[in-house]
Structure formats: C-alpha cells, structure tokens
Design a protein around this motif. Structure first.
Motif, short mmCIF file in Angstrom:
data_model
loop_
_atom_site.label_atom_id
_atom_site.label_comp_id
_atom_site.label_asym_id
_atom_site.label_seq_id
_atom_site.Cartn_x
_atom_site.Cartn_y
_atom_site.Cartn_z
N TYR A 30 0.81 -1.21 0.00
CA TYR A 30 0.00 0.00 0.00
C TYR A 30 0.85 1.26 0.00
CZ TYR A 30 -3.46 -3.44 1.28
OH TYR A 30 -4.26 -4.55 1.29
N VAL A 31 2.06 1.14 0.53
CA VAL A 31 2.97 2.27 0.68
C VAL A 31 4.37 1.80 0.34
CG1 VAL A 31 3.98 3.85 2.39
CG2 VAL A 31 1.55 3.32 2.49
N VAL A 32 5.18 2.70 -0.24
CA VAL A 32 6.59 2.42 -0.44
C VAL A 32 7.41 3.48 0.28
CG1 VAL A 32 6.41 1.14 -2.61
CG2 VAL A 32 6.57 3.62 -2.68
N LEU A 33 8.54 3.06 0.79
CA LEU A 33 9.52 3.96 1.39
C LEU A 33 10.64 4.08 0.36
CD1 LEU A 33 10.74 5.58 3.73
CD2 LEU A 33 11.68 3.43 4.59
N ILE A 34 10.88 5.30 -0.09
CA ILE A 34 11.87 5.52 -1.15
C ILE A 34 12.98 6.42 -0.62
CG2 ILE A 34 12.29 6.37 -3.48
CD1 ILE A 34 9.42 5.75 -4.16
N THR A 35 14.21 6.01 -0.88
CA THR A 35 15.37 6.84 -0.55
C THR A 35 16.36 6.75 -1.70
OG1 THR A 35 16.98 7.37 1.17
CG2 THR A 35 16.63 5.03 0.70
N GLU A 38 21.55 9.92 -4.47
CA GLU A 38 21.72 11.22 -5.12
C GLU A 38 20.33 11.77 -5.42
OE1 GLU A 38 24.49 12.89 -5.55
OE2 GLU A 38 25.82 11.27 -4.92
N ASN A 39 20.20 13.08 -5.58
CA ASN A 39 18.91 13.68 -5.90
C ASN A 39 18.35 13.05 -7.17
OD1 ASN A 39 19.21 15.43 -3.74
ND2 ASN A 39 19.97 17.11 -4.98
N ALA A 40 17.03 12.85 -7.18
CA ALA A 40 16.39 12.18 -8.32
C ALA A 40 14.97 12.70 -8.50
CB ALA A 40 16.36 10.67 -8.09
N PHE A 57 10.43 15.60 -7.17
CA PHE A 57 11.83 15.70 -6.73
C PHE A 57 12.01 14.93 -5.44
CE2 PHE A 57 15.14 17.74 -4.19
CZ PHE A 57 16.20 17.68 -5.07
N LEU A 58 13.02 14.08 -5.40
CA LEU A 58 13.37 13.31 -4.21
C LEU A 58 14.78 13.70 -3.79
CD1 LEU A 58 12.49 10.95 -2.29
CD2 LEU A 58 13.78 9.45 -3.82
N GLN A 59 14.89 14.29 -2.61
CA GLN A 59 16.19 14.71 -2.11
C GLN A 59 16.99 13.51 -1.62
OE1 GLN A 59 16.10 18.05 0.53
NE2 GLN A 59 17.99 17.44 1.53
N LYS A 60 18.27 13.48 -1.94
CA LYS A 60 19.10 12.35 -1.52
C LYS A 60 19.14 12.24 0.00
CE LYS A 60 23.70 14.33 -1.14
NZ LYS A 60 25.09 14.09 -1.48
N GLY A 69 -0.48 2.21 -5.99
CA GLY A 69 -1.60 1.38 -6.39
C GLY A 69 -1.14 0.01 -6.85
N LYS A 70 -2.07 -0.91 -6.86
CA LYS A 70 -1.79 -2.27 -7.31
C LYS A 70 -1.23 -2.23 -8.74
CE LYS A 70 -4.83 -5.35 -6.21
NZ LYS A 70 -5.99 -6.27 -6.17
N GLY A 71 -0.14 -2.94 -8.98
CA GLY A 71 0.43 -3.05 -10.31
C GLY A 71 1.32 -1.89 -10.73
N GLU A 72 1.58 -0.95 -9.82
CA GLU A 72 2.42 0.19 -10.20
C GLU A 72 3.91 -0.13 -10.04
OE1 GLU A 72 0.08 4.29 -9.78
OE2 GLU A 72 0.90 3.57 -7.89
N LYS A 73 4.69 0.55 -10.85
CA LYS A 73 6.15 0.53 -10.76
C LYS A 73 6.60 1.94 -10.41
CE LYS A 73 7.03 -3.09 -14.18
NZ LYS A 73 7.81 -3.42 -15.40
N VAL A 74 7.87 2.08 -10.07
CA VAL A 74 8.47 3.37 -9.79
C VAL A 74 9.55 3.61 -10.85
CG1 VAL A 74 9.74 4.77 -8.12
CG2 VAL A 74 8.07 3.08 -7.33
N ALA A 75 9.56 4.82 -11.41
CA ALA A 75 10.62 5.20 -12.35
C ALA A 75 11.42 6.33 -11.73
CB ALA A 75 10.02 5.64 -13.68
N ALA A 76 12.71 6.38 -12.05
CA ALA A 76 13.59 7.40 -11.49
C ALA A 76 14.51 7.96 -12.58
CB ALA A 76 14.41 6.83 -10.35
N LEU A 77 14.94 9.19 -12.36
CA LEU A 77 15.83 9.91 -13.28
C LEU A 77 16.78 10.75 -12.44
CD1 LEU A 77 16.38 11.00 -16.26
CD2 LEU A 77 14.74 12.80 -15.68
N GLN A 78 18.05 10.76 -12.77
CA GLN A 78 19.00 11.57 -12.01
C GLN A 78 18.71 13.06 -12.21
OE1 GLN A 78 22.78 10.47 -13.83
NE2 GLN A 78 22.91 12.45 -14.85
N VAL A 79 19.02 13.86 -11.19
CA VAL A 79 18.93 15.31 -11.33
C VAL A 79 20.23 15.83 -11.93
CG1 VAL A 79 18.74 17.50 -10.08
CG2 VAL A 79 17.24 15.59 -9.48
N SER A 80 21.37 15.51 -11.31
CA SER A 80 22.65 15.94 -11.87
C SER A 80 23.73 14.88 -11.78
CB SER A 80 23.12 17.23 -11.18
OG SER A 80 23.27 17.02 -9.80
N SER A 81 23.60 13.96 -10.82
CA SER A 81 24.59 12.89 -10.65
C SER A 81 23.88 11.54 -10.58
CB SER A 81 25.38 13.09 -9.36
OG SER A 81 26.08 14.31 -9.39
N ALA A 82 24.50 10.53 -11.17
CA ALA A 82 23.94 9.18 -11.12
C ALA A 82 23.98 8.66 -9.69
CB ALA A 82 24.73 8.25 -12.03
N GLY A 83 23.03 7.81 -9.37
CA GLY A 83 22.96 7.23 -8.03
C GLY A 83 22.05 6.02 -8.03
#
Length: 92
Positions: A30-35, A38-40, A57-60, A69-83
């Motif tokens: 129902y919930v994800v904890l994301i960390t 690097e900023n993403a 925006f997710l701060q590092k 939701g059921k069946g969802e994925k998470v996508a991420a993109l770097q802000v300035s540095s890969a991580g």
C-alpha cells in the motif's frame, strides 16, 4: 495506520534517461519507502517514464513514504549525478 516491511526492496540505478523498477509492487503493498543516494526525480504507474517536468523531486538521503496502487512501478531519473534509488514495499 501503521505499516510494516513486506520483505521486498528494489533498486533503480539513475542516469540521464528514465529507468523503472523491474517488478510492479505486490498486491498487498500500500505504501513504499523511497530513498536515494543522489537527488532524483520519480514517478509512478504501470509503465512509468519520468522526466524533470513530470517527476516528483526526491532529495538524496531523505527517506520518503508514498502511497502506491496495485500493479504500479516506480521510475527514477537523475537530477545531476547518477545514483541509486531504493524502493521498499510496506504492507498493513
């Protein structure tokens, strides 16, 4: 309501193009904890593609909870540095 880990953590290596988790969240998630190391930018969906203009925006080093939701994925993109973005699934 309190949530507990369901034993699944996926990782996304961020770069200059959108990358998503390999698997959708489990039905009982129902919930994800994301960390991130690097900023993403992140977004959610069945086949998510994140950009700087549609992503959240997710701060590092700042773990944040998000509803999913059921069946969802998470996508991420770097802000300035890969991580690495870590997505931990939580259940009731």
């Amino acid at each position: 309501m309190n949530y507990r880990p369901n034993g699944v953590t996926q990782s996304i290596t961020t770069g200059g193009t959108s990358a998503a988790t390999s698997n959708a969240v489990a039905d009982e998630t129902y919930v994800v904890l994301i960390t991130a190391t690097e900023n993403a930018y992140i977004t959610f969906g069945p086949t998510p593609v994140v950009t700087a203009s549609n992503g959240v925006f997710l701060q590092k080093d700042w773990p944040t909870y998000f509803s999913v939701g059921k069946g969802e994925k998470v996508a991420a993109l770097q802000v300035s540095s890969a991580g690495t973005v870590y997505v931990s699934e939580l259940t009731k």
